[in-house]
Design a protein around this motif. Structure first.
Motif, mmCIF file in Angstrom:
data_model
loop_
_atom_site.group_PDB
_atom_site.id
_atom_site.type_symbol
_atom_site.label_atom_id
_atom_site.label_comp_id
_atom_site.label_asym_id
_atom_site.label_seq_id
_atom_site.Cartn_x
_atom_site.Cartn_y
_atom_site.Cartn_z
ATOM 1 N N LYS A 109 30.108 -42.379 -23.820
ATOM 2 C CA LYS A 109 29.996 -42.847 -25.197
ATOM 3 C C LYS A 109 31.378 -43.256 -25.695
ATOM 4 O O LYS A 109 32.407 -42.896 -25.109
ATOM 5 N N GLY A 110 31.391 -44.019 -26.779
ATOM 6 C CA GLY A 110 32.653 -44.394 -27.400
ATOM 7 C C GLY A 110 33.572 -45.168 -26.476
ATOM 8 O O GLY A 110 33.154 -46.057 -25.731
ATOM 9 N N ARG A 111 34.834 -44.806 -26.520
ATOM 10 C CA ARG A 111 35.839 -45.505 -25.715
ATOM 11 C C ARG A 111 35.532 -45.401 -24.227
ATOM 12 O O ARG A 111 35.708 -46.374 -23.476
ATOM 13 N N ALA A 112 35.062 -44.232 -23.793
ATOM 14 C CA ALA A 112 34.751 -44.039 -22.373
ATOM 15 C C ALA A 112 33.652 -44.990 -21.911
ATOM 16 O O ALA A 112 33.675 -45.479 -20.773
ATOM 17 N N LEU A 113 32.691 -45.290 -22.792
ATOM 18 C CA LEU A 113 31.616 -46.216 -22.437
ATOM 19 C C LEU A 113 32.168 -47.623 -22.247
ATOM 20 O O LEU A 113 31.834 -48.311 -21.274
ATOM 21 N N LEU A 114 33.031 -48.057 -23.160
ATOM 22 C CA LEU A 114 33.621 -49.392 -23.030
ATOM 23 C C LEU A 114 34.511 -49.483 -21.794
ATOM 24 O O LEU A 114 34.563 -50.524 -21.126
ATOM 25 N N ASP A 115 35.204 -48.391 -21.474
ATOM 26 C CA ASP A 115 36.022 -48.378 -20.258
ATOM 27 C C ASP A 115 35.149 -48.544 -19.017
ATOM 28 O O ASP A 115 35.521 -49.245 -18.065
ATOM 29 N N GLN A 116 33.981 -47.895 -19.017
ATOM 30 C CA GLN A 116 33.061 -48.037 -17.887
ATOM 31 C C GLN A 116 32.543 -49.466 -17.782
ATOM 32 O O GLN A 116 32.480 -50.044 -16.690
ATOM 33 N N PHE A 117 32.168 -50.042 -18.914
ATOM 34 C CA PHE A 117 31.711 -51.434 -18.911
ATOM 35 C C PHE A 117 32.763 -52.341 -18.268
ATOM 36 O O PHE A 117 32.454 -53.180 -17.419
ATOM 37 N N GLU A 118 34.000 -52.166 -18.689
ATOM 38 C CA GLU A 118 35.057 -53.053 -18.185
ATOM 39 C C GLU A 118 35.332 -52.807 -16.705
ATOM 40 O O GLU A 118 35.605 -53.753 -15.954
ATOM 41 N N THR A 119 35.255 -51.564 -16.271
ATOM 42 C CA THR A 119 35.457 -51.255 -14.852
ATOM 43 C C THR A 119 34.432 -51.980 -13.991
ATOM 44 O O THR A 119 34.773 -52.616 -12.981
ATOM 45 N N TYR A 120 33.165 -51.905 -14.389
ATOM 46 C CA TYR A 120 32.112 -52.579 -13.626
ATOM 47 C C TYR A 120 32.257 -54.100 -13.706
ATOM 48 O O TYR A 120 32.019 -54.812 -12.722
ATOM 49 N N LEU A 121 32.641 -54.592 -14.872
ATOM 50 C CA LEU A 121 32.810 -56.032 -15.046
ATOM 51 C C LEU A 121 33.893 -56.568 -14.111
ATOM 52 O O LEU A 121 33.712 -57.591 -13.435
ATOM 53 N N ARG A 122 35.000 -55.876 -14.044
ATOM 54 C CA ARG A 122 36.101 -56.319 -13.184
ATOM 55 C C ARG A 122 35.742 -56.161 -11.705
ATOM 56 O O ARG A 122 36.140 -56.991 -10.879
ATOM 57 N N TYR A 123 34.998 -55.118 -11.385
ATOM 58 C CA TYR A 123 34.573 -54.942 -9.994
ATOM 59 C C TYR A 123 33.652 -56.088 -9.574
ATOM 60 O O TYR A 123 33.785 -56.640 -8.473
ATOM 61 N N ALA A 124 32.721 -56.444 -10.461
ATOM 62 C CA ALA A 124 31.794 -57.536 -10.143
ATOM 63 C C ALA A 124 32.546 -58.847 -9.943
ATOM 64 O O ALA A 124 32.215 -59.638 -9.048
ATOM 65 N N PHE A 125 33.571 -59.077 -10.752
ATOM 66 C CA PHE A 125 34.347 -60.313 -10.622
ATOM 67 C C PHE A 125 35.135 -60.333 -9.314
ATOM 68 O O PHE A 125 35.268 -61.377 -8.668
ATOM 69 N N ALA A 126 35.637 -59.172 -8.917
ATOM 70 C CA ALA A 126 36.441 -59.086 -7.692
ATOM 71 C C ALA A 126 35.585 -59.093 -6.431
ATOM 72 O O ALA A 126 36.086 -59.369 -5.340
ATOM 73 N N HIS A 127 34.290 -58.780 -6.559
ATOM 74 C CA HIS A 127 33.392 -58.715 -5.396
ATOM 75 C C HIS A 127 32.184 -59.612 -5.650
ATOM 76 O O HIS A 127 31.042 -59.153 -5.726
ATOM 77 N N ARG A 128 32.446 -60.901 -5.782
ATOM 78 C CA ARG A 128 31.381 -61.837 -6.136
ATOM 79 C C ARG A 128 30.355 -62.019 -5.029
ATOM 80 O O ARG A 128 29.267 -62.545 -5.263
ATOM 81 N N ASP A 129 30.676 -61.587 -3.821
ATOM 82 C CA ASP A 129 29.717 -61.685 -2.724
ATOM 83 C C ASP A 129 28.645 -60.605 -2.821
ATOM 84 O O ASP A 129 27.588 -60.709 -2.192
ATOM 85 N N GLN A 130 28.904 -59.557 -3.622
ATOM 86 C CA GLN A 130 27.925 -58.487 -3.811
ATOM 87 C C GLN A 130 27.125 -58.776 -5.083
ATOM 88 O O GLN A 130 27.678 -58.781 -6.177
ATOM 89 N N THR A 131 25.839 -59.013 -4.924
ATOM 90 C CA THR A 131 25.019 -59.386 -6.085
ATOM 91 C C THR A 131 23.883 -58.409 -6.362
ATOM 92 O O THR A 131 23.251 -58.486 -7.412
ATOM 93 N N ASP A 132 23.637 -57.504 -5.438
ATOM 94 C CA ASP A 132 22.545 -56.544 -5.629
ATOM 95 C C ASP A 132 23.139 -55.146 -5.782
ATOM 96 O O ASP A 132 22.856 -54.240 -5.005
#
Length: 317
Positions: A109-132
């Motif tokens: 929740k709160g700041r920790a939730l936004l930090d998690q969102f950003e972590t996953y967002l950056r991971y997805a951008f760095a690993h564009r070959d992984q889609t599932d």
């Protein structure tokens, strides 16, 4: 987000759909190519169209450049000079408490939730070959998810607006943040959540155009929150009544400048019309802020500390 799998909730015999427990008749439907036993399956021709669109997006040089810039410079929130910059909202409930969301077995929740969102967002951008994977799912969730700080609504009702006549089904309830941000205590709680001083800090918010034309004030919660979306885009200027805001911030304090619409060069030349800007004092520093009290000042102090350590190491006995 299973409640948004609406094609699975359609009664194709009765031409009805059940959304959040309410059943509505459908109109203007175009479901001839849908497999009722597997509604999300695509025809070969449909899949070909999707693949061509996907190829265009994946190989767009300009889009790739823009995305790299966003990932390099952007973030879901920014703590800067004691203030909190946030684009959309801080997901909170009707009581002003931080919304909780379970991700991969952990509750955030709160700041920790936004930090998690950003972590996953950056991971997805760095690993564009992984889609599932969960990271890719989170990118889609940030677009339309109930607790997404970027979306800020309970649902995106595009399907309902297309196929349901009853306008009650079209509503997209906003997160309570958008009316509770008028409350100074709520804003102070949010600032404290991000380890910022509620006495000195401000929330600087975008995303929702301020309707100055209707008398809405962009400075809210006794000056603790400033909305800087004033309709810079021409498409929003009829809604806001102005042409955007500029937030000025220096050691003396904050000022919010509202810009009037610019119609044309001809109007300026022929009628002597001028582009006027109106300044509002948001906050005036009782004591001027020093460089050492800013983010840049902290970076300089960190560099000085590192240099001192290097000197000690270099000249130690």
């Amino acid at each position: 987000m299973s409640e948004r799998l609406l094609l699975e909730k359609v009664d194709y015999e009765r031409n009805e759909v059940t959304v959040y427990g309410e059943t509505y008749p459908l109109e203007h439907t175009c479901f001839a190519t849908i497999d009722r036993n597997n509604p999300t399956a695509l025809l070969d021709e449909e899949e070909e169209v999707i693949n061509k669109l996907l190829l265009s997006v994946q190989h767009s040089e300009k889009l790739a450049r823009h995305m790299k810039f966003l990932m390099k410079k952007g973030s879901l929130y920014l703590r800067y000079n004691g203030n909190l910059l946030i684009h959309g909202c801080m997901p909170i409930n009707e009581d002003g408490q931080m919304e909780q969301m379970e991700i991969d077995g952990q509750v955030y929740k709160g700041r920790a939730l936004l930090d998690q969102f950003e972590t996953y967002l950056r991971y997805a951008f760095a690993h564009r070959d992984q889609t599932d994977d969960l990271a890719t799912d989170m990118v889609w969730y940030l677009w339309t998810g109930e607790y997404s700080s970027l979306f800020g609504k309970r649902a995106m009702t595009t399907f309902e607006r297309y196929f349901i006549k009853d306008k009650a089904a079209h509503k997209e309830p906003k997160n309570p943040y958008y009316y509770l941000r008028e409350n100074e205590e709520v804003c102070r709680t949010i600032l404290a959540e991000f380890d910022l001083d509620p006495e000195q800090g401000h929330i600087i918010n975008g995303h929702t155009p301020v309707k100055e034309i209707n008398g809405e004030n962009p400075i809210k919660a006794n000056g603790k929150l400033i909305v800087i979306d004033g309709g810079f885009s021409k498409a929003y200027q009829s809604t806001t009544g102005i042409a955007g805001y500029t937030l000025l911030y220096n050691s003396f304090g904050m000022q919010l400048v509202a810009h009037q619409q610019f119609n044309s060069k001809e109007d300026v030349i022929q009628n002597g019309a001028d582009v006027l800007s109106v300044k509002r004092v948001v906050d005036k520093e009782l004591e001027r802020k020093k460089v050492r009290e800013t983010n840049i000042g902290q970076e300089l102090k960190d560099e000085i500390s590192m240099l001192k350590k290097l000197m000690e190491y270099r000249y130690m006995d």
